[in-house]
Design a protein around this motif. Structure first.
Motif, short mmCIF file in Angstrom:
data_model
loop_
_atom_site.label_atom_id
_atom_site.label_comp_id
_atom_site.label_asym_id
_atom_site.label_seq_id
_atom_site.Cartn_x
_atom_site.Cartn_y
_atom_site.Cartn_z
N SER A 104 0.84 -1.21 0.00
CA SER A 104 0.00 0.00 0.00
C SER A 104 0.86 1.25 0.00
CB SER A 104 -0.95 0.00 1.21
OG SER A 104 -0.23 -0.04 2.43
N GLY A 105 2.04 1.17 0.66
CA GLY A 105 2.94 2.31 0.68
C GLY A 105 3.45 2.65 -0.71
N ILE A 106 3.81 1.61 -1.50
CA ILE A 106 4.28 1.82 -2.87
C ILE A 106 3.18 2.48 -3.71
CG2 ILE A 106 4.91 0.64 -5.02
CD1 ILE A 106 6.40 -1.42 -3.29
N LEU A 107 1.97 1.98 -3.57
CA LEU A 107 0.85 2.54 -4.34
C LEU A 107 0.56 3.98 -3.95
CD1 LEU A 107 -1.53 -0.55 -4.30
CD2 LEU A 107 -0.29 0.36 -6.27
N MET A 108 0.65 4.29 -2.66
CA MET A 108 0.39 5.65 -2.22
C MET A 108 1.51 6.60 -2.65
SD MET A 108 -2.56 5.68 -0.96
CE MET A 108 -2.91 4.38 -2.15
#
Length: 808
Positions: free
Chosen positions: A342-346
């Motif tokens: 989720s961090g990469i996507l955000m």
């Protein structure tokens, strides 16, 4: 570090297997967070960031108000001698300056452009610490009453009017017959304080002494618009104490000088101090609060949609998660893997969001600078990047937590043993209901608010102005010499100029009148006949004015040639004033004594007109103009026009000392005046559409998921003979409660807004809102019905065995 890099590598490999998921999340959150960053930065600049001036918290503007006998404020303007008296005698400000805004014609250039002027005393530059690109600021040699003809120009004026000439400090410019030596160019980094008008950018600064003619400087009874006293406060007293101290003194000197004016009997002055920050912000904090509420609503809807996508993805990853668990990964390690994903996507989303925010800054600066304060200061700053970091961390954690909540770690073993059949993760029914309720409540509120604002803006745009603007232009001329001739001397000059213009083949008709969109002069009158006081707004016109504009005369008759020639005391009034003076009969023939020892006879009544941004209908009065008036209305033939340069040439052939102060198309002026309504209509339409789209996707996702996990049940019902209609009604019924609760919450939110902002929303709250409410709720119901039916359609329109196999 190696472990973190391993998690990042594994997370990216996992994500690249589902490119559709990446595109959906990054696109949705990128655009939504871009809007959020743009509005957050705007809120920071407007509400939190200090003004870019030294000791800005000490900078104040002193405002003088004239209070009528009934206690109402007639105006908030100084008289010229009152302003000078206060400037010379005040003791509460360590530094003080005078500023008078106006327009003037640069006659030393062939195009004779009209420029925004600032007439100032030298301390104006030091108070604001104005940076210079070339030359110097004003000094003591330009102090009050020094009459030193020098000028400082803006950076844009240097570039646009003088092509960035490196030898600019050796040049001179001419205004009103006076030649000024350019001594300085202000840096392009200077941000002008918007204490008088939003978006105002002064192009030339001249010494204060050159701002008005001598006669106006001696009048204690006339106010001076667009003039201000500003200073740096140096007092231990409170603002209220200072106001109480300076008001009696200024009031007394004013009363001593206007004692012979009967009209001003029992009037008083009141002095108020306003901080620069309060003047610049004005009432815009309410606008930013509404923008924040709207964009946070979009973020919540988008986040709910993305959370649903994460949950669906977890359901698809049960087998791979089970393998990780079997290899020894505990629940914390699984959460860390989800957090990295989720961090990469955000992070990808916030990169797009930063680009969207910059685009938003550009739009605000180029199209809303006269609506919102301080937009010139918008740029990515520390606050923007700090907000971006907090948003990324918060949303990454939120989506990881939501995903982790759906993982039943103890059952992952069973999932692996059964090859993932029948043991997929399921979102609790309560969670699904909360998602539906939240989306419906926020979506309904945002759609309702935006639809209502859109309707009001559209109504303003479509409202009949009461006059024509097509092919019409307004021309106003001024005398460029130092010593103006007597007023009557303009009559032959204007007659000749009018003849020269009408002889042009492009011109169809010309009227010796001013524009219906220009200022009507305010005249507070004391009607001695009716024994009452009220304010009228008056304009001088020719006898062909109403014909030219298509403004219908509804009672009485137009001005005659004798009225124009002799300047007879006759008026034509609008419907609003006619209804006030004679509500039950014709107002024609009524004599009005406004308290100036003259009587005016009402000769006719015309239809009301509506200027852009006008809310109430004022009392408008039209008097006969004379041939010395320097305003003309020009009607061009179809698809014909004259450029400013062509008009300059025509006028110069007639009289070289007459120059164009204003030349504008009525259609373009009206469109510019309606820009706020246009911007509101476009913005609200986009927000309502985006809200509708996000809500549709979100509700469809949740309800599709709810239907999918009930496949076996639906297949069983089909097998025992349940009808398609029965199943559709069953799904609708199961979701209707959550939708209904969401609608109730939206009503409560809207009621809360009405109660909290009653004064601001008063003109919006009426029975005309009912269609908007019905439309909003109908849209939500439509979204719900579609979201319930489409996922079910794939099951009920295929063979029963398909549903039974898929659900098993």
């Amino acid at each position: 570090m190696n472990y973190i890099m391993y998690l990042i590598k594994q997370a990216w490999q996992s994500l690249t297997k589902t490119p559709g998921f990446i595109v959906s999340v990054v696109t949705t959150m990128g655009f939504t967070l871009g809007a959020l960053l743009c509005v957050l930065t705007l809120a920071y600049v407007m509400l939190m960031k200090p003004l870019p001036y030294p000791e800005q918290e000490k900078l104040y503007r002193v405002v003088q108000s004239q209070i009528m006998q009934n206690g109402q404020v007639d105006n908030n303007l100084f008289t010229y001698p009152g302003l000078i008296h206060f400037y010379k005698n005040q003791t509460h400000f360590s530094e003080a300056a005078l500023i008078h805004y106006d327009d003037n014609i640069l006659t030393s250039l062939p195009k004779q452009p009209s420029l925004k002027m600032g007439y100032v005393t030298p301390k104006w530059f030091s108070l604001l610490d104005i940076p210079m690109a070339r030359g110097r600021q004003f000094e003591q040699t330009e102090q009050l009453d020094s009459h030193n003809p020098v000028a400082v120009i803006s950076f844009d004026t240097w570039q646009n009017e003088f092509n960035g000439d490196e030898d600019i400090l050796s040049q001179k410019i001419a205004f009103s017959g006076v030649s000024f030596s350019i001594v300085g160019v202000i840096s392009d980094t200077f941000i002008e304080p918007e204490i008088e008008q939003r978006g105002l950018k002064t192009q030339v600064w001249l010494p204060w002494d050159y701002n008005l003619d001598t006669s106006a400087k001696e009048s204690w009874g006339n106010i001076i618009p667009l003039a201000a006293f500003v200073g740096k406060l140096n007092s231990q007293q409170s603002i209220k104490q200072i106001e109480q101290e300076i008001t009696p003194a200024e009031n007394q000197i004013w009363r001593d000088n206007v004692g012979g004016v009967t009209f001003l009997n029992d009037w008083t002055l009141q002095m108020k101090l306003h901080s620069f920050n309060s003047l610049v912000l004005g009432g815009s904090h309410q606008v930013i609060y509404f923008l924040l509420a709207g964009v946070f609503g979009l973020v919540i809807i988008a986040s709910a949609n993305i959370a649903n996508l994460f949950i669906s993805r977890i359901a698809q990853q049960q087998h791979s998660l089970a393998i990780r668990a079997a290899m020894g990964a505990n629940s914390k390690q699984l959460f860390n893997a989800l957090l990295v994903e989720s961090g990469i996507l955000m992070l990808l989303s916030i990169c797009i969001a930063l680009v969207i925010a910059v685009c938003g800054f550009y739009i605000l600066q180029h199209y809303l600078s006269d609506v919102l304060p301080r937009v010139a200061e918008l740029r990515l700053n520390r606050f923007s990047f700090l907000s971006a970091i907090i948003i990324v961390m918060s949303l990454a954690y939120f989506f990881a937590k939501v995903s982790a909540k759906t993982i039943k770690y103890k059952t992952l073993n069973l999932t692996l043993q059964s090859s993932g059949k029948g043991n997929s993760a399921q979102v609790p029914k309560k969670t699904r209901q909360v998602l539906v309720i939240t989306q419906v409540a926020i979506a309904a509120t945002l759609i309702f608010v935006n639809a209502n604002l859109f309707k009001h803006a559209l109504d303003s745009l479509n409202e009949d102005a009461g006059f024509e603007t097509h092919n019409l232009s307004y021309l106003n001329l001024v005398y460029s010499g130092m010593n103006w001739p007597e007023y009557d001397a303009f009559s032959p000059i204007m007659t000749d100029i009018k003849a020269q213009i009408i002889s042009r083949p492009e011109v169809e008709m010309i009227s010796h009148s001013s524009s219906p969109l220009s200022r009507f002069w305010q005249w507070p009158i004391n009607d001695l006949v009716r024994k009452e006081r009220y304010t009228i707004f008056i304009k001088s016109i020719a006898d062909d004015y109403f014909e030219l504009l298509g403004q219908p005369l509804i009672d009485g008759e137009n001005f005659s040639t004798a009225d124009i020639k002799d300047g007879n005391n006759v008026w034509i009034i609008n419907e609003a004033l006619a209804n006030h003076l004679s509500p039950n009969a014709s107002a024609v023939g009524i004599n009005v004594n406004p308290g100036n020892d003259q009587v005016y006879s009402i000769k006719g009544v015309v239809k009301n007109i509506k200027q852009p941004n006008q809310i109430d209908q004022p009392f408008r009065v039209y008097g006969p103009s004379d041939l010395s008036q320097r305003s003309l209305l020009i009607k061009f033939k179809s698809n014909q026009a004259l450029s400013r340069e062509q008009l300059v040439e025509v006028i110069q052939q007639s009289h070289k000392s007459m120059v164009i102060e204003k030349y504008e198309s009525l259609s373009q002026t009206q469109d510019a005046g309606l820009f706020t309504q246009k911007a509101t209509a476009i913005t609200t339409a986009v927000l309502a559409s985006l809200t509708f789209l996000l809500a549709s996707l979100g509700l469809y996702g949740v309800m599709s998921y709810s239907t999918q996990i009930r496949r076996f049940e639906i297949g069983t019902r089909l097998a025992i003979g349940a009808k398609r209609k029965t199943l559709i009604l069953m799904i609708i019924k199961d979701n209707s409660q959550s939708v209904l609760i969401g609608l109730v919450f939206s009503i409560l939110i809207m009621l809360g807004l009405v109660i909290s902002f009653n004064n601001q929303l008063e003109r919006y709250v009426n029975w005309q809102l009912l269609p908007t409410v019905i439309l909003t709720f109908s849209l939500i119901v439509l979204i719900t019905l579609i979201a319930c039916y489409l996922p079910l359609r794939n099951l009920i329109n295929r063979s029963v065995i398909h549903a039974l196999r898929a659900g098993h």
